[in-house]
Design a protein around this motif. Sequence first.
Motif, mmCIF file in Angstrom:
data_model
loop_
_atom_site.group_PDB
_atom_site.id
_atom_site.type_symbol
_atom_site.label_atom_id
_atom_site.label_comp_id
_atom_site.label_asym_id
_atom_site.label_seq_id
_atom_site.Cartn_x
_atom_site.Cartn_y
_atom_site.Cartn_z
ATOM 1 N N GLY A 613 0.826 -1.201 0.000
ATOM 2 C CA GLY A 613 0.000 0.000 0.000
ATOM 3 C C GLY A 613 0.858 1.247 0.000
ATOM 4 O O GLY A 613 1.696 1.437 -0.876
ATOM 5 N N CYS A 614 0.627 2.087 1.006
ATOM 6 C CA CYS A 614 1.420 3.315 1.148
ATOM 7 C C CYS A 614 2.372 3.233 2.328
ATOM 8 O O CYS A 614 2.948 4.261 2.731
ATOM 9 N N SER A 626 5.804 4.224 -10.780
ATOM 10 C CA SER A 626 4.902 3.388 -9.997
ATOM 11 C C SER A 626 3.723 2.993 -10.879
ATOM 12 O O SER A 626 2.934 3.834 -11.297
ATOM 13 N N THR A 628 1.356 0.921 -9.869
ATOM 14 C CA THR A 628 0.321 0.397 -8.977
ATOM 15 C C THR A 628 -0.484 1.540 -8.378
ATOM 16 O O THR A 628 0.081 2.538 -7.926
ATOM 17 N N ARG A 630 -2.346 3.294 -5.527
ATOM 18 C CA ARG A 630 -2.197 3.256 -4.071
ATOM 19 C C ARG A 630 -3.134 4.273 -3.444
ATOM 20 O O ARG A 630 -3.402 5.325 -4.042
#
Length: 686
Positions: A613-614, A626, A628, A630
């Motif tokens: 996640g973060c 990035s 992905t 998030r």
Amino acid sequence: MFAQGRLAEALQARRGQLFLWAPVLLGLGIGLYFALRWEPETPHYLGLGLGVALGVLGSRSGSAALVLPAAGVGLVAAGLLLAGARAHLVAEPVLGFRYYGPVEGRIVEIDRSASDAVRLTLDRVVLERMSPARTPARVRVSLHGRQDWIVPRPGQTVVLTGHLSPPSGPVEPGGFDFRRMAWFDRLGAVGYTRTPVLLLEPARGGAELWMARQRMALSVAVRERIGGEAGAFAAAVSTGDRSAMPAGTLDALRSANLAHLLAISGLHMGLLTGFVFALVRYGLALWPWLALRLDTKKIGAAAALAAGAAYLALSGGNVATERAFIMVGVMLVAVLADRRAVTLRSVAVAAVVVLVRRPEELTGPGFQMSFAATTALVAVFAALRGRTFGPRVLRAVAAVVLSSFVAGLATAPIAAAHFNQISHYGLVANVLSVPVMGSVVMPGAVLAACLAPVGLEGAGLWAMEAGLAWILRVAHTVSGWDGALSHVPTPGPAVLPLLAIGGLWVALARGPGRIAGALPLTAAFGLWAAAERPALLIAEGGGLVGVMTAEGRGLSKPRGDGFAAGVWLENDGTPVAQEIAYDRGVTKGAIASAGPVSVIHVTGKRALEGLAGCGGAGIVVTNVESGTERPCLVLDVSRLRETGSVAGYADEGRLVLRSASELTGARLWTRGAAAQALPALPAEGQ
């Protein structure tokens, strides 16, 4: 009608004083151009041209009510028009990507980088698989590794394997924009090489590069004859070549507020031309038959002007020396025209000439400090004209002390705003050094130049060495005193304009009304004292993060991105080593508090893929792409390429983000549209 008549009489009485405001209004227009966040287009320039025409017509209409507003509008419009025209005239291709490969070009300049590496500026550039239409006109390359294959000389055509990239934007939003400076220098790429530089062709070129080669040869000869720190200093003041100055010496001169003696500026040009003027004028006066038949004053002024022009050519004709020559040249021409030389009007003429030739100079510390010091000195000594202070023996000492104090007072806020430091013993150092520069070093340089053709330059060089050795001793001594230097944070964008307005009003206004200049000065220092530094700073490439802690700025890594780290810490007013800032509890891959929002810095693709996640943070900063989604704000290398550097300010429970691209806007030198504003993040938990 009566009021209009009184106004006309007042304008006529102050006609000579009104011209003093011409460079101020011209500079206001230039400043407005650089403050814009969008690039003017053809209709805007047509409107500005119309404004200039109406200003000329209105100022010549004879109507007292129109003269001032018309002249003001015309000059401001002319400033905008000049800056825009200059920006388009210097346009050259800029590299749009990172390049690695062979670089061929002709050496036109040799200097040193901030890391003390030899640096070459090349023109006639050839890059592999790149058309001439897309190739930058100039590139600048720092030399690392073993580089003893050739001795670089201006005019040589060389080839090297280099890493090049486009000129970078501000390391923090609102900071110094290197891209803009590079645009006006026609510099389309910067980089470095770790492989040997090879010679393709020996030095060739026209008169300009021939003079550059002579300058380098003279610099080498001076360093060989004098040697050591003093030799490097002598080469710098003689030819403008500072490539041999040790970093420690530069630091000592800056700490003692003597760095201005290193650059060929108004002081050097004034001392040189003043010495030549006095030498010729009073030397001819020793021959009564000649002195009674010729105007020795004008002959001296002509000889001094020629000496200044030769010094300009020998020093490489850089911007600072050109500005100094214009200022001195205006005063010497005034002597030739039987006008008083040292007046505010002469300073105003010089400022107009510089701004017309190079409008971009307005925003640089060199222009600001040169004209601040000159204006203050001329205004103060004009006010003291006719007054005497003590015996004749003490007047020269009093003049030196007063000159150093006035010039230091006028330039100290500007220097502090640009360089974030204040030298507390600069007055002492200048009082001990400036007279030696004027009475020993510069006369020694003239003597050496005059005797060199017959091989007797040794006496002049000996005088230069003795004088410069004394100045260096003063610099090292004063810089070593406790509390010699203190640091201040960078002021907001309104501070320098307010300082300029207030200072100019005090210097140029007449009568009791000049006290009104205290208002903008007070406002400027008040805003400076209340300046807020960002709670969060993110480097342009995502390679470094800095957050404000109770101990000061904490950095996310102890090495790498050293330039950005150094500038951030200097702008905070706490220039400590990067390793010390790293020890302030902010580590790479760990959550840090940036005001009301937490941030995590992740470098490398593998580390980012391993982040769940973060990672518990509100902002993720990374130097890779990035792919992905998030549940937080992700500032990866792609996003940061659009935004540039980012700053975050804590504001009523939110973190307000500002990007460099947002503040700079879409200009010629930004090569694209301004980035959209970043969101303001609420405090975590709200």
